[in-house]
Design an enzyme around this catalytic site. Sequence first.
Site, short mmCIF file in Angstrom:
data_model
loop_
_atom_site.label_atom_id
_atom_site.label_comp_id
_atom_site.label_asym_id
_atom_site.label_seq_id
_atom_site.Cartn_x
_atom_site.Cartn_y
_atom_site.Cartn_z
N GLY A 22 30.91 40.17 32.53
CA GLY A 22 31.21 38.93 33.20
C GLY A 22 30.61 38.63 34.51
O GLY A 22 29.44 38.74 34.67
N ILE A 23 31.31 38.15 35.49
CA ILE A 23 30.71 37.92 36.66
C ILE A 23 29.90 38.95 37.40
O ILE A 23 28.73 38.96 37.74
CB ILE A 23 31.58 37.25 37.67
CG1 ILE A 23 32.08 36.03 37.33
CG2 ILE A 23 30.94 36.77 39.02
CD1 ILE A 23 33.42 35.28 38.10
N ASP A 42 31.17 50.43 37.88
CA ASP A 42 32.40 50.15 36.99
C ASP A 42 33.06 51.09 36.33
O ASP A 42 32.57 52.27 36.39
CB ASP A 42 31.59 49.19 36.02
CG ASP A 42 32.80 48.20 35.39
OD1 ASP A 42 32.36 47.10 35.65
OD2 ASP A 42 33.57 48.68 34.57
N TYR A 159 48.73 37.18 40.16
CA TYR A 159 47.42 36.95 39.99
C TYR A 159 46.96 35.95 41.37
O TYR A 159 46.34 36.35 42.29
CB TYR A 159 46.76 36.44 38.99
CG TYR A 159 45.39 36.15 38.90
CD1 TYR A 159 44.52 37.07 38.78
CD2 TYR A 159 44.90 34.86 39.30
CE1 TYR A 159 43.27 36.86 38.75
CE2 TYR A 159 43.34 34.69 39.06
CZ TYR A 159 42.68 35.67 38.92
OH TYR A 159 41.15 35.44 38.75
N THR A 194 34.54 34.50 30.85
CA THR A 194 34.18 35.90 31.24
C THR A 194 35.47 36.59 30.39
O THR A 194 36.13 35.69 29.64
CB THR A 194 34.62 36.15 32.46
OG1 THR A 194 35.93 36.12 32.65
CG2 THR A 194 33.85 35.61 33.64
#
Length: 259
Positions: A22-23, A42, A159, A194
């Site tokens: 993703g980003i 990660d 979120y 993403t």
Amino acid sequence: MIDHAKFRLDGRHIAVVGAASGIGEAVALSCGRQGARVACVDMNAVGAERVASQVRGEGGLAAAYACDIGESAQFDVLMAELDRVAEVDGLACTPGVNVRKPLLAYTDEEFERVVRVNLRGNFNVLRAAGRIMTARGRGSIVLFSSIRAQVVEPGQSVYAATKAGVLQLARAAATEFGPSGVRVNAIAPGVTETPLTKPIKSVPDWYAAYAAKTVFNRWATPEEMAWPAVFLLSDAASYVTGTMLAVGGGWLAADGRYA
């Protein structure tokens, strides 16, 4: 005259947390293309190594590291290790998780899962990087908030709350770290293609509704989030700190479509 060198990252050591997809992947690749030595961090060690290999394949310097940012001691150790390899000049933290459901339907476990990554994880990263950078007297930290820190919709309660928290962490850190020469900023992405937004893309009407909320009538690519991060990590943003850079395709500006 524009000094293009200010936008470069040559000789810098940049840690990108969440670099496996993703980003985060786009930020890691973009930093490498701007001349940085990239630490791809990660939980997904295989994905992090894949991205690091791509940076190296393009002629850059990169290494992969596995880490769970929800564990503060684990990230403290990693940050010290990264700084021993080469002094860390900048850091971008991109991970985020979401459980889309009504607030009254949220379980304790789901709440803890979202908060652990989005808020506690960003706090752990910010604190560890801040300790090293403030002691040295320089550095740039970029956290990833969201347009949901400003506007919300049903099913996005926890979120949105965590992303608002990330923004306030960045602002507070900017005020505390600034006297030591360290800049802290937040990027607020809009709807972006993403893995996190894959469930939305699978529903055509939902996907189209989000696209229509932007003034461009489309979703963003991860690369369109990466280059603003590169800017904030570079000397071109040397007087920019404590800001939220909204990269939402006009989402926060537009209110209605009737002309």
